[in-house]
Design a protein around this motif. Structure first.
Motif, PDB file in Angstrom:
ATOM      1  N   PRO A 107       7.056  -6.380  -5.727  1.00  0.00           N
ATOM      2  CA  PRO A 107       6.968  -5.912  -7.112  1.00  0.00           C
ATOM      3  C   PRO A 107       7.522  -4.493  -7.224  1.00  0.00           C
ATOM      4  O   PRO A 107       7.629  -3.780  -6.231  1.00  0.00           O
ATOM      5  N   ASP A 108       7.818  -4.070  -8.451  1.00  0.00           N
ATOM      6  CA  ASP A 108       8.335  -2.710  -8.618  1.00  0.00           C
ATOM      7  C   ASP A 108       7.236  -1.686  -8.311  1.00  0.00           C
ATOM      8  O   ASP A 108       6.069  -2.024  -8.172  1.00  0.00           O
ATOM      9  N   ASP A 109       7.645  -0.430  -8.194  1.00  0.00           N
ATOM     10  CA  ASP A 109       6.712   0.635  -7.810  1.00  0.00           C
ATOM     11  C   ASP A 109       5.527   0.754  -8.766  1.00  0.00           C
ATOM     12  O   ASP A 109       4.405   0.979  -8.336  1.00  0.00           O
ATOM     13  N   LEU A 110       5.764   0.603 -10.057  1.00  0.00           N
ATOM     14  CA  LEU A 110       4.677   0.741 -11.018  1.00  0.00           C
ATOM     15  C   LEU A 110       3.615  -0.335 -10.804  1.00  0.00           C
ATOM     16  O   LEU A 110       2.416  -0.039 -10.819  1.00  0.00           O
ATOM     17  N   ASP A 111       4.021  -1.564 -10.596  1.00  0.00           N
ATOM     18  CA  ASP A 111       3.061  -2.647 -10.359  1.00  0.00           C
ATOM     19  C   ASP A 111       2.290  -2.435  -9.057  1.00  0.00           C
ATOM     20  O   ASP A 111       1.076  -2.653  -9.002  1.00  0.00           O
ATOM     21  N   ARG A 137       0.782  -1.229   0.000  1.00  0.00           N
ATOM     22  CA  ARG A 137       0.000   0.000   0.000  1.00  0.00           C
ATOM     23  C   ARG A 137       0.816   1.283   0.000  1.00  0.00           C
ATOM     24  O   ARG A 137       0.251   2.374  -0.045  1.00  0.00           O
ATOM     25  N   LEU A 138       2.141   1.173   0.034  1.00  0.00           N
ATOM     26  CA  LEU A 138       2.986   2.363   0.048  1.00  0.00           C
ATOM     27  C   LEU A 138       4.084   2.251  -1.005  1.00  0.00           C
ATOM     28  O   LEU A 138       4.586   1.172  -1.268  1.00  0.00           O
ATOM     29  N   GLY A 139       4.466   3.395  -1.545  1.00  0.00           N
ATOM     30  CA  GLY A 139       5.566   3.449  -2.490  1.00  0.00           C
ATOM     31  C   GLY A 139       6.899   3.445  -1.760  1.00  0.00           C
ATOM     32  O   GLY A 139       6.972   3.623  -0.541  1.00  0.00           O
ATOM     33  N   THR A 140       7.953   3.266  -2.509  1.00  0.00           N
ATOM     34  CA  THR A 140       9.290   3.196  -1.929  1.00  0.00           C
ATOM     35  C   THR A 140       9.657   4.473  -1.181  1.00  0.00           C
ATOM     36  O   THR A 140      10.268   4.416  -0.114  1.00  0.00           O
ATOM     37  N   ARG A 162      -0.126   0.431  -9.615  1.00  0.00           N
ATOM     38  CA  ARG A 162      -1.266   0.006 -10.437  1.00  0.00           C
ATOM     39  C   ARG A 162      -2.253  -0.824  -9.613  1.00  0.00           C
ATOM     40  O   ARG A 162      -3.464  -0.642  -9.714  1.00  0.00           O
ATOM     41  N   SER A 163      -1.740  -1.699  -8.788  1.00  0.00           N
ATOM     42  CA  SER A 163      -2.608  -2.511  -7.934  1.00  0.00           C
ATOM     43  C   SER A 163      -3.400  -1.629  -6.970  1.00  0.00           C
ATOM     44  O   SER A 163      -4.612  -1.801  -6.801  1.00  0.00           O
ATOM     45  N   LEU A 164      -2.733  -0.700  -6.355  1.00  0.00           N
ATOM     46  CA  LEU A 164      -3.392   0.223  -5.422  1.00  0.00           C
ATOM     47  C   LEU A 164      -4.404   1.092  -6.164  1.00  0.00           C
ATOM     48  O   LEU A 164      -5.522   1.306  -5.698  1.00  0.00           O
ATOM     49  N   TRP A 165      -4.024   1.590  -7.330  1.00  0.00           N
ATOM     50  CA  TRP A 165      -4.900   2.418  -8.140  1.00  0.00           C
ATOM     51  C   TRP A 165      -6.158   1.640  -8.541  1.00  0.00           C
ATOM     52  O   TRP A 165      -7.264   2.171  -8.479  1.00  0.00           O
ATOM     53  N   ASN A 166      -5.989   0.371  -8.931  1.00  0.00           N
ATOM     54  CA  ASN A 166      -7.144  -0.459  -9.308  1.00  0.00           C
ATOM     55  C   ASN A 166      -8.123  -0.627  -8.161  1.00  0.00           C
ATOM     56  O   ASN A 166      -9.336  -0.625  -8.352  1.00  0.00           O
ATOM     57  N   ARG A 167      -7.607  -0.800  -6.954  1.00  0.00           N
ATOM     58  CA  ARG A 167      -8.486  -0.960  -5.790  1.00  0.00           C
ATOM     59  C   ARG A 167      -9.231   0.327  -5.468  1.00  0.00           C
ATOM     60  O   ARG A 167     -10.381   0.287  -5.035  1.00  0.00           O
ATOM     61  N   LEU A 188      -1.866   8.980  -5.161  1.00  0.00           N
ATOM     62  CA  LEU A 188      -0.671   8.155  -5.318  1.00  0.00           C
ATOM     63  C   LEU A 188       0.571   8.838  -4.741  1.00  0.00           C
ATOM     64  O   LEU A 188       1.428   8.166  -4.159  1.00  0.00           O
ATOM     65  N   GLN A 189       0.654  10.153  -4.863  1.00  0.00           N
ATOM     66  CA  GLN A 189       1.771  10.880  -4.260  1.00  0.00           C
ATOM     67  C   GLN A 189       1.737  10.741  -2.746  1.00  0.00           C
ATOM     68  O   GLN A 189       2.776  10.569  -2.114  1.00  0.00           O
TER      69      GLN A 189
END
Length: 148
Positions: free
Chosen positions: A94-98, A64-67, A101-106, A125-126
């Motif tokens: 997984p990398d940040d983009l994946d 649920r969080l980016g790097t 995308r998963s978080l964005w889809n939810r 996302l930021q």
């Protein structure tokens, strides 16, 4: 000293704590020397470990969080920068983009229809700690049509 040790063990029984968090929570109950001695004893017995905390934190929060946010949160919890960087480098995630995308889809699941919606999704996302280039790539092709 035994009361301080018991309090520290009770805290660690609930969840992992960094050395800094544990020292902060024990500060009202003993002197700095006593606290350092208790924490050193707990580390020697492998009851407290900053490395274990970092590993568990990355595993629990990576979905649920980016790097960027993972790094910021771990540094704020008092972990050493080298320890944080090494755990983020070797983390099996997984990398940040994946992950974005998963978080964005939810959360959204539909491409932004206008600039206002694009900005709202980008801010979300930021706030979760994803880099601007990752956000741009995701919102340019949110459903993965263009994975260039």
């Amino acid at each position: 000293m035994n009361a301080l040790r018991s309090r520290a063990i009770r805290l660690l029984a609930r969840r992992e704590h960094t050395r800094a968090e544990l020292a902060n929570k024990l500060a009202a109950h003993g002197t700095q020397e006593e606290i350092n001695a208790v924490i050193a004893e707990l580390q020697a017995c492998h009851l407290q470990s900053d490395a274990r905390f970092a590993e568990n934190y990355v595993r629990a929060q990576a979905a649920r969080l980016g790097t960027l946010r993972l790094r910021q949160n771990m540094l704020a919890k008092g972990l050493d920068r080298d320890l944080v960087e090494s755990h983020l480098a070797v983390a099996d995630m997984p990398d940040d983009l994946d992950r974005a995308r998963s978080l964005w889809n939810r959360k959204f699941a539909t491409a932004p229809a206008n600039a206002k919606e694009w900005a709202r999704q980008a801010r979300f996302l930021q706030g979760r700690g994803f880099a601007n280039d990752t956000i741009r790539r995701l919102l340019k092709a949110p459903l993965g049509e263009d994975d260039a």
